[in-house]
Design a protein around this motif. Structure first.
Motif, PDB file in Angstrom:
ATOM      1  N   THR A  82       1.248  -1.200   0.211  1.00 57.65           N
ATOM      2  CA  THR A  82       0.346   0.241   0.012  1.00 57.65           C
ATOM      3  C   THR A  82       0.730   1.102  -0.403  1.00 57.65           C
ATOM      4  O   THR A  82       0.661   2.058  -0.903  1.00 57.65           O
ATOM      5  N   THR A  83       1.456   0.977   1.031  1.00 54.60           N
ATOM      6  CA  THR A  83       2.724   2.664   0.743  1.00 54.60           C
ATOM      7  C   THR A  83       3.611   2.393  -0.346  1.00 54.60           C
ATOM      8  O   THR A  83       3.545   3.591  -0.965  1.00 54.60           O
ATOM      9  N   GLU A  84       4.335   1.107  -1.166  1.00 58.37           N
ATOM     10  CA  GLU A  84       4.768   2.114  -2.361  1.00 58.37           C
ATOM     11  C   GLU A  84       3.923   2.481  -3.255  1.00 58.37           C
ATOM     12  O   GLU A  84       4.400   2.498  -4.382  1.00 58.37           O
ATOM     13  N   ARG A  85       2.005   1.839  -3.378  1.00 57.53           N
ATOM     14  CA  ARG A  85       1.564   2.302  -4.286  1.00 57.53           C
ATOM     15  C   ARG A  85       1.478   4.174  -4.185  1.00 57.53           C
ATOM     16  O   ARG A  85       1.130   4.256  -4.928  1.00 57.53           O
ATOM     17  N   LEU A  86       1.348   4.503  -3.311  1.00 52.98           N
ATOM     18  CA  LEU A  86       0.754   5.541  -2.453  1.00 52.98           C
ATOM     19  C   LEU A  86       2.014   6.534  -3.103  1.00 52.98           C
ATOM     20  O   LEU A  86       1.967   7.877  -3.887  1.00 52.98           O
ATOM     21  N   LEU A  87       3.814   5.929  -2.761  1.00 48.22           N
ATOM     22  CA  LEU A  87       5.155   6.931  -2.750  1.00 48.22           C
ATOM     23  C   LEU A  87       5.190   6.925  -3.934  1.00 48.22           C
ATOM     24  O   LEU A  87       5.623   7.812  -4.830  1.00 48.22           O
ATOM     25  N   GLY A  88       4.819   5.558  -5.149  1.00 52.25           N
ATOM     26  CA  GLY A  88       5.537   5.281  -5.809  1.00 52.25           C
ATOM     27  C   GLY A  88       6.777   5.213  -6.057  1.00 52.25           C
ATOM     28  O   GLY A  88       7.833   5.240  -7.308  1.00 52.25           O
ATOM     29  N   GLN A  89       7.090   4.335  -5.097  1.00 57.22           N
ATOM     30  CA  GLN A  89       9.036   3.869  -4.910  1.00 57.22           C
ATOM     31  C   GLN A  89       8.567   2.917  -3.585  1.00 57.22           C
ATOM     32  O   GLN A  89       7.604   3.217  -2.815  1.00 57.22           O
ATOM     33  N   GLU A  90       9.877   2.206  -3.733  1.00 54.68           N
ATOM     34  CA  GLU A  90      10.068   1.420  -2.728  1.00 54.68           C
ATOM     35  C   GLU A  90      10.167   1.935  -1.929  1.00 54.68           C
ATOM     36  O   GLU A  90      10.235   3.671  -1.924  1.00 54.68           O
TER      37      GLU A  90
END
Length: 97
Positions: A82-90
């Motif tokens: 979820t966090t990676e999708r929100l931030l668009g990165q690892e």
């Protein structure tokens, strides 16, 4: 179970945060709460901080996502994906409270 939608991503991008009510099931949260309440080591390392409303909140922070229950929550696919999708990165674990 929570599923990240485009509207969530847009809300995050506009407001800078996303509140999720159902990322974990009630029984998972109950286990985490019970574990934290019984955790003597965490209690020994906690600090009472002003909560801004005249009360105190006990805070314990650490920088390593260990192999314990806390680390399992921090590294869970639900949090990481979820966090990676929100931030668009690892993403990487910085600290837990």
């Amino acid at each position: 179970m929570f599923k990240l939608k485009q509207e969530h991503i847009e809300q995050f991008n506009e407001q800078g945060y996303l509140m999720v009510d159902s990322l974990f099931a009630a029984d998972e949260v109950a286990l985490l709460l019970e574990t934290a309440k019984d955790d003597r080591e965490m209690a020994q390392h906690s600090q009472a901080l002003d909560d801004g409303a005249g009360g105190k909140s006990d805070i314990s922070a650490w920088c390593i996502a260990g192999d314990d229950l806390y680390g399992m929550f921090a590294r869970s696919r639900r949090v990481v994906d979820t966090t990676e999708r929100l931030l668009g990165q690892e993403v990487y674990h910085y600290h837990s409270k």
